[in-house]
Design a protein around this motif. Structure first.
Motif, PDB file in Angstrom:
ATOM      1  N   TYR A 230       0.643  -1.420   0.060  1.00  0.00           N
ATOM      2  CA  TYR A 230       0.190   0.021   0.152  1.00  0.00           C
ATOM      3  C   TYR A 230       1.164   0.967   0.310  1.00  0.00           C
ATOM      4  O   TYR A 230       0.447   2.315  -0.044  1.00  0.00           O
ATOM      5  CB  TYR A 230      -0.927   0.038   1.019  1.00  0.00           C
TER       6      TYR A 230
ATOM      7  N   ILE B 289      -3.346   7.039   1.811  1.00  0.00           N
ATOM      8  CA  ILE B 289      -3.557   6.481   3.272  1.00  0.00           C
ATOM      9  C   ILE B 289      -3.762   6.735   4.732  1.00  0.00           C
ATOM     10  O   ILE B 289      -3.030   7.839   4.454  1.00  0.00           O
ATOM     11  CB  ILE B 289      -2.264   5.295   3.615  1.00  0.00           C
TER      12      ILE B 289
ATOM     13  N   ILE C 236      -6.546   2.755   1.877  1.00  0.00           N
ATOM     14  CA  ILE C 236      -6.770   3.108   1.035  1.00  0.00           C
ATOM     15  C   ILE C 236      -7.749   4.303   0.005  1.00  0.00           C
ATOM     16  O   ILE C 236      -8.846   3.363  -0.092  1.00  0.00           O
ATOM     17  CB  ILE C 236      -5.906   2.510  -0.157  1.00  0.00           C
TER      18      ILE C 236
END
Length: 185
Positions: free
Chosen positions: A133, A145, A159
């Motif tokens: 991520y 994020i 996300i």
């Protein structure tokens, strides 16, 4: 697992665009005795940029697959009780991995082998540790994020394309372990 690998390849999208720009070579001639060299000669002069271009195209394909996957069903809305912005992690990945890889001298076979083995090892680590991520390409595409807590989940990573704040409501979809894609409702 497939999604994690695709997101890792997508994270390398920026590296391979920069690598393509750095290494591409086209012969130029200004004069009377200039002629066209063959496409095969151009390809042989640009093996690394050609590989880079293929990986960039794969990145685009994986991005569209990612968009398709994340458009599926979401959970019921949940209220955010605690939030921490983790957008700085994109920069960590960029500075730690992408920029140093641009300094490799890929003209030497040994350095090219080390370059690709390093990418594979880092990819394996990122996929196994769920750090996919931190993808800087997602930041370029407008994703943020966050580490959040809700009534049902504590300390999950989301996300999202939205700017999220405490007390906002979100719908999420599990990507892997404690990592979700989310939308503000």
């Amino acid at each position: 697992m497939k999604l994690k690998i695709q997101l890792y390849v997508l994270s390398l999208w920026l590296l391979f665009i920069l690598l393509f720009i750095n290494k591409v070579s086209f012969p130029t001639c200004f004069g009377i005795n200039c002629g066209f060299i063959s496409f095969q000669d151009i390809l042989e002069m640009n093996i690394i940029p050609s590989i880079s271009l293929i990986i960039v195209i794969l990145g685009f394909i994986f991005y569209f697959q990612f968009k398709y996957i994340i458009n599926g069903n979401r959970s019921l809305p949940e209220k955010i009780s605690k939030i921490e912005n983790l957008n700085w992690e994109h920069l960590t990945f960029l500075v730690t991995y992408i920029l140093p890889f641009l300094s490799f001298n890929l003209g030497e076979n040994r350095n090219g082998l080390i370059f690709f083995l390093s990418l594979i090892i880092i990819g394996f680590i990122y996929v196994k540790t769920n750090m996919f991520y931190t993808n800087p390409t997602l930041a370029l595409l407008g994703y943020h994020i966050y580490k959040i807590s809700t009534a049902n989940n504590d300390g999950i990573i989301i996300i999202t394309k939205d700017i999220i704040k405490k007390d906002d409501w979100i719908k999420s979809k599990l990507l892997s372990d404690n990592i979700y894609i989310a939308n503000k409702t």
